[in-house]
Design an enzyme around this catalytic site. Structure first.
Site, PDB file in Angstrom:
ATOM      1  N   TYR A   1      -2.247  -0.942  10.641  1.00  0.00           N
ATOM      2  CA  TYR A   1      -2.131  -1.159   9.195  1.00  0.00           C
ATOM      3  C   TYR A   1      -0.819  -0.594   8.658  1.00  0.00           C
ATOM      4  O   TYR A   1      -0.088  -1.259   7.918  1.00  0.00           O
ATOM      5  CB  TYR A   1      -3.329  -0.483   8.521  1.00  0.00           C
ATOM      6  CG  TYR A   1      -3.489  -0.728   7.045  1.00  0.00           C
ATOM      7  CD1 TYR A   1      -4.084  -1.898   6.568  1.00  0.00           C
ATOM      8  CD2 TYR A   1      -3.092   0.228   6.109  1.00  0.00           C
ATOM      9  CE1 TYR A   1      -4.268  -2.103   5.199  1.00  0.00           C
ATOM     10  CE2 TYR A   1      -3.274   0.027   4.752  1.00  0.00           C
ATOM     11  CZ  TYR A   1      -3.863  -1.131   4.294  1.00  0.00           C
ATOM     12  OH  TYR A   1      -4.047  -1.330   2.954  1.00  0.00           O
TER      13      TYR A   1
ATOM     14  N   SER B   1       0.866  -1.182   0.000  1.00  0.00           N
ATOM     15  CA  SER B   1       0.000   0.000   0.000  1.00  0.00           C
ATOM     16  C   SER B   1       0.898   1.226   0.000  1.00  0.00           C
ATOM     17  O   SER B   1       2.059   1.143   0.424  1.00  0.00           O
ATOM     18  CB  SER B   1      -0.843   0.009   1.287  1.00  0.00           C
ATOM     19  OG  SER B   1      -1.481   1.253   1.479  1.00  0.00           O
TER      20      SER B   1
END
Ligand code: NAD
Length: 260
Positions: free
Chosen positions: A155, A142
């Site tokens: 995350y 990401s």
């Protein structure tokens, strides 16, 4: 391009993982799908992909939060497909909360599903790849593997960890014709992001359309969601011969987000 190769894509019953599985199948690779969801819906995805691409498509619902299950899943895929040539570590979840209120169970689940499952999958798949002297490992990371945003401590930590793992393993296997890379997308409109829009709306106390404009796409300079097909095309390229010298990298596909 990938005829005769076998690919495992974790978390491929939905979103980006399904898009990558579909693109690899269209290139001729046999596929092992994985992920959660309605059994009849998953069977429909499996059979229609097999028919459309003319390849073998299997499914196993192993839980990527459990290390033993991840390693058993890779062994099962090797037995069923005759080896695992391509491993895409894609399964992931998100949870948004200020760090001092972050539930420990959510923190642990995110580390397990994103970072630890990548470790276990790579550990189990590498011996077979080394034996065949060919392999492609893609960690679906990401932009949050490169930069942070508030309220996403678990995350962002797991995604930064995946990039460290990518670089380390790339160095360890560089002489074995095995490449290891991280794909770092910005926002792609999948069920995972739909959930984040709701969560961010609560945290910021804003309506959904304002969250999309002012929170989600605020960091994405091109002001549009990235399409699943764009991420899948990059994964296909990384699996090809022309990408054999690309290894240990974190490739952003984020509309300019991490150029800031
Ligand atoms: P998604 O929610 O559409 O798909 C996630 C997949 O993971 C599903 O198939 C789900 O069943 C599976 N999964 C979840 N927990 C699992 C578990 N314990 N075991 C096995 N499978 C499990 O999400 P997505 O947006 O397609 O995300 C895929 C990956 O891409 C994730 O790693 C995510 O962090 C990353 N990513 C997404 C975006 C985005 O904007 N959507 C951006 C950057 C990175």
């Amino acid at each position: 391009m990938l005829k005769g190769k076998s690919a495992v894509v974790t978390g491929s019953t939905s979103g980006i993982g399904l898009g990558i599985a579909r693109a690899l199948a269209r290139e001729g690779a046999n596929i092992m799908l994985n992920g959660f969801g309605d059994a009849a819906e998953i069977e429909k995805i499996r059979s229609s992909l097999a028919e459309e691409a003319g390849v073998k498509v299997l499914y196993d619902g192993a839980d990527m939060s459990k290390g033993d299950a991840v390693e058993a899943f890779i062994k099962k895929a090797e037995d069923a497909l005759g080896g695992v040539d391509i491993l895409v570590n894609n399964a992931g979840i998100q949870f948004v909360s200020p760090v001092e209120e972050f539930p420990e169970a959510k923190w642990t689940a995110i580390q397990n599903i994103i970072l630890n499952s990548s470790f276990h999958g790579i550990k189990a798949a590498l011996p077979g790849m080394k034996k065949r002297n060919w392999g492609r490992i893609i960690n679906l990371v990401s932009a949050h593997g490169l930069v942070a945003s508030p309220f996403k401590s678990a995350y962002v930590s797991a995604k930064h960890g995946q990039i460290g793992l990518t670089k380390t393993v790339a160095l360890e296997v560089a002489e074995s014709n095995i490449t290891v890379n991280a794909i770092c997308p910005g926002y792609v409109r999948t069920p995972l992001v739909e959930g984040q829009i709701d969560d961010q709306a609560k945290v910021h106390n804003m309506p959904r359309d304002k969250v999309i404009r002012e929170v989600i796409l605020a960091s994405q300079p091109n002001k549009r969601f990235i399409e699943i097909e764009e991420v899948a095309a990059l994964a296909v390229f990384l699996c090809g011969e022309m990408a054999k010298s690309i290894t240990g990298t974190a490739i952003a596909i984020d509309g300019g987000w991490t150029a800031r």
